[in-house]
Design a protein around this motif. Structure first.
Motif, PDB file in Angstrom:
ATOM      1  N   ALA B  23      37.274  38.443  39.657  1.00 28.14           N
ATOM      2  CA  ALA B  23      38.021  37.665  40.649  1.00 28.14           C
ATOM      3  C   ALA B  23      37.669  38.116  42.064  1.00 28.14           C
ATOM      4  O   ALA B  23      37.439  37.304  42.967  1.00 28.14           O
ATOM      5  CB  ALA B  23      39.523  37.806  40.411  1.00 28.14           C
ATOM      6  N   ASN B  24      37.600  39.408  42.231  1.00 31.46           N
ATOM      7  CA  ASN B  24      37.257  39.978  43.522  1.00 31.46           C
ATOM      8  C   ASN B  24      35.873  39.553  43.986  1.00 31.46           C
ATOM      9  O   ASN B  24      35.662  39.202  45.144  1.00 31.46           O
ATOM     10  CB  ASN B  24      37.273  41.502  43.399  1.00 31.46           C
ATOM     11  CG  ASN B  24      38.145  42.128  44.438  1.00 31.46           C
ATOM     12  OD1 ASN B  24      38.145  41.688  45.588  1.00 31.46           O
ATOM     13  ND2 ASN B  24      38.889  43.142  44.051  1.00 31.46           N
ATOM     14  N   ALA B  33      42.561  37.960  44.716  1.00 32.27           N
ATOM     15  CA  ALA B  33      41.989  38.283  43.407  1.00 32.27           C
ATOM     16  C   ALA B  33      43.090  38.749  42.456  1.00 32.27           C
ATOM     17  O   ALA B  33      43.155  38.320  41.306  1.00 32.27           O
ATOM     18  CB  ALA B  33      40.914  39.348  43.551  1.00 32.27           C
TER      19      ALA B  33
END
Lengths: 66, 184
Positions: B23-24, B33
């Motif tokens: 996500a980051n 995120a």
């Protein structure tokens, strides 16, 4: 290679033959280094707490949930 | 046949570091995120019926996460109506902390890839999903995934100015490393 056709996204970079394995290796290595660094970050408590809550909620609400 | 047991809880927790990293890397914003990961876990928990037992839990979770990310993105885009500007804004880099120059450069270069390229590169190159799995996760054809990965590599190579011959690790075929780790 039958690519380069994703018109709605306009991926315009010309497609080329796969790059030499050694270059792939260098990029892959850096990608993994960067990624592993992120993976190694400590997991905030909020996620453990969240799952605990989800579980509790389910145990309490047996039968009555969606 | 309770799938929701301590095991599952443990499995989900075990997937969190990878979900966060993914996500980051995708959105470049640690706060967002973590929200994405949280949404993913909640959705996963409440849609367990949608998970086919015996299939790859991690792939399923990654699918949920990227779908959440892209549908949010579409929503935002509609709101902003400035696709190009929004795109440029989103092309943020991964968090830069305690890293040496190589990696800083790499992250910058990575940040300038398109989302489509980022996600397949992460899935295949960092997470070690097969092209087929990545195709399933991203709901794209295998050929599309392959060409995206290749274009991402070409773009990275270009912006990093990598030359063949420097710093070669002959064993590092472009496969992910985390799969073995995360399967524990």
């Amino acid at each position: 290679m039958g690519t380069g056709s994703d018109p709605k996204r306009g991926e315009s970079v010309t497609t080329q033959a796969p790059m030499p394995t050694e270059l792939q290796g260098q990029i892959g290595q850096r990608l993994r280094e960067a990624y592993i660094e992120l993976i190694n970050e400590p997991v905030p408590d909020r996620f453990v707490v969240l799952l605990q809550k989800l579980k509790q909620r389910e145990e309490q609400g047996q039968g009555g949930q969606s | 046949m309770t799938v929701r047991d301590d095991d599952l809880q443990a499995l989900l927790i075990a997937a969190v570091p990878n979900l966060r990293a993914f996500a980051n890397s995708l959105c470049g914003d640690p706060t967002r995120a973590d929200d994405l990961v949280q949404d993913t876990l909640v959705k996963a928990w409440s849609n367990l019926e949608g998970f086919e037992k015996g299939s790859n839990l991690k792939a399923w979770l990654f699918t949920i996460l990227r779908n959440t990310y892209f549908s949010e993105l579409r929503k935002r885009r509609r709101e902003v109506e400035d696709a190009d500007g929004a795109l440029a804004e989103r092309m943020s880099v991964m968090p830069e902390q305690h890293v040496h120059m190589d990696l800083v450069d790499f992250k910058k270069a990575f940040g300038s890839l398109s989302d489509d390229q980022k996600e397949v590169l992460l899935l295949v190159g960092a997470e070690g999903f097969s092209y087929e799995e990545a195709a399933e996760i991203t709901n794209a054809a295998v050929g599309t995934v392959k060409s995206r990965v290749n274009r991402a590599r070409v773009a990275l190579n270009k912006s990093l100015g990598l030359e063949p011959g420097e710093n070669i690790n002959p064993n590092s075929e472009f496969v992910g490393l985390t799969r073995a780790v995360s399967r524990g």
